[in-house]
Write an enzyme that holds these catalytic residues in place. Structure first.
Site, mmCIF file in Angstrom:
data_model
loop_
_atom_site.group_PDB
_atom_site.id
_atom_site.type_symbol
_atom_site.label_atom_id
_atom_site.label_comp_id
_atom_site.label_asym_id
_atom_site.label_seq_id
_atom_site.Cartn_x
_atom_site.Cartn_y
_atom_site.Cartn_z
ATOM 1 C CD GLU A 18 -18.400 -8.071 3.253
ATOM 2 O OE1 GLU A 18 -17.559 -8.749 3.893
ATOM 3 O OE2 GLU A 18 -18.280 -7.833 2.032
ATOM 4 N NE ARG A 75 -11.848 -5.716 1.348
ATOM 5 C CZ ARG A 75 -11.261 -6.877 1.120
ATOM 6 N NH1 ARG A 75 -11.726 -7.669 0.156
ATOM 7 N NH2 ARG A 75 -10.217 -7.259 1.832
ATOM 8 C CG HIS A 131 -16.032 -11.395 1.944
ATOM 9 N ND1 HIS A 131 -15.812 -10.118 2.379
ATOM 10 C CD2 HIS A 131 -14.926 -11.720 1.208
ATOM 11 C CE1 HIS A 131 -14.645 -9.683 1.955
ATOM 12 N NE2 HIS A 131 -14.081 -10.646 1.234
#
Length: 322
Positions: free
Chosen positions: A266, A237, A284
């Site tokens: 994000e 993360r 991601h």
């Protein structure tokens, strides 16, 4: 009367078709207005929710009188207020294991791409810079036989380590909050303190869960400990790493390169990272293959149905409700 289910993000079409047959399905969409307002409206009489990528907590779930389960199409669950859901006796389910190998593939792709400067050299070639034999500025780092340090030797971390150990004959070091002999012994992986791992590894891959202990785990001090030829990879993360400290380390060449799939914010729209040649930035995509996303959606569907039909779900984050 059918139970009501909210799909709070995009969901696999086959799973949606199954849900429509069994339940009164409501699909949340930004095209229909404010997403949180839609959730607040529909959750009042909803029995279940399925999706990923949205913050769910007291602010948009208050008033959910019948809600029994939130089934997330993800392995991570930091978007959800677990304490609140548990207090309200709402199951939170997730989809571990089915994305382990895919995410490990991606992590090793980042490791290889960053170590051999693939993103930079791709741009360099396409821009017409390849006019003569490449020189030291285009050289990368060897991978085979080097030392791989894995921070977080869980299922994904161990899968990454297997690729290094058996594919590239790498020496494996690992750091956890506690030793994990079940994962470590088959890989001949050696436990190290975090500082020792950073100092001794040629490649450092972060694969920890996000929690109070791992938030801001890697910062300026930790990058100072790493070797100048080291390659840093984060598929955990974004909040595990101080992003500005990483940018400074890359700009000042305190480490050789980085490969990133996650960020503090994000989606990442602008960043100093985009101006650096020694970093690979991906959006991601750890689990983003068609096969894996279908497996995740199906497992989330099974978790949801289990709870709604009165069974114990296979993959619950919380539970023990009377």
């Amino acid at each position: 009367m059918k139970q009501k289910v909210i799909a709070f993000s995009q969901v696999d079409q086959y799973v949606l078709s199954q849900l429509k047959q069994q339940y009164d399905l409501v699909e949340i969409s930004p095209k229909l207005g404010d997403v949180n307002e839609q959730i607040r409206t529909h959750v009042q009489d909803a029995d279940g929710m399925i999706g990923a990528g949205r913050l769910l907590n007291a602010s948009n779930l208050t008033g959910a009188r019948r809600l029994k389960v939130v089934s997330s199409i993800s392995v991570g669950y930091d978007n959800y207020d677990v304490d609140y859901l548990t207090e309200q006796k709402i199951y939170l389910c997730h989809t571990p294991h089915v994305l382990t190998e895919t995410t490990a593939d991606l992590a090793f792709s980042l490791l290889m791409g960053a170590s051999r400067q693939l993103a930079y050299l791709d741009r360099w070639t396409k821009q017409g810079e390849w006019k003569r034999t490449v020189g030291p500025a285009q050289f990368g780092q060897d991978i085979h036989g080097k030392t791989l340090g894995v921070i977080g030797l869980g299922n994904i971390g161990a899968a990454i380590a297997r690729r290094g150990r058996y594919g590239f004959n790498m020496n494996i070091l690992y750091h956890n909050r506690r030793e994990n002999l079940a994962q470590a012994q088959p890989l001949n992986a050696q436990y190290r303190s975090l500082d020792e791992l950073l100092q001794q590894s040629d490649f450092v891959v972060v694969a920890v869960d996000l929690n109070a202990d791992s938030t801001a785990l890697i910062g300026a001090r930790e990058f100072e400990l790493m070797q100048k030829h080291a390659v840093f990879v984060n598929i955990a993360r974004g909040s595990v790493v101080n992003e500005q400290a990483l940018i400074d380390a890359l700009k000042q060449q305190k480490i050789f390169a980085a490969g990133l799939d996650v960020y503090e914010k994000e989606p990442l729209q602008s960043s100093e990272l985009f101006n650096l040649d020694n970093v690979v930035t991906l959006p991601h995509i750890g689990s983003a293959t068609a096969e894996t996303r279908k497996k995740m959606a199906w497992l989330a569907y099974k978790n949801l149905v289990d709870v709604l039909e009165g069974r114990q779900p296979g993959y619950a984050v919380n539970g023990g409700f009377a």
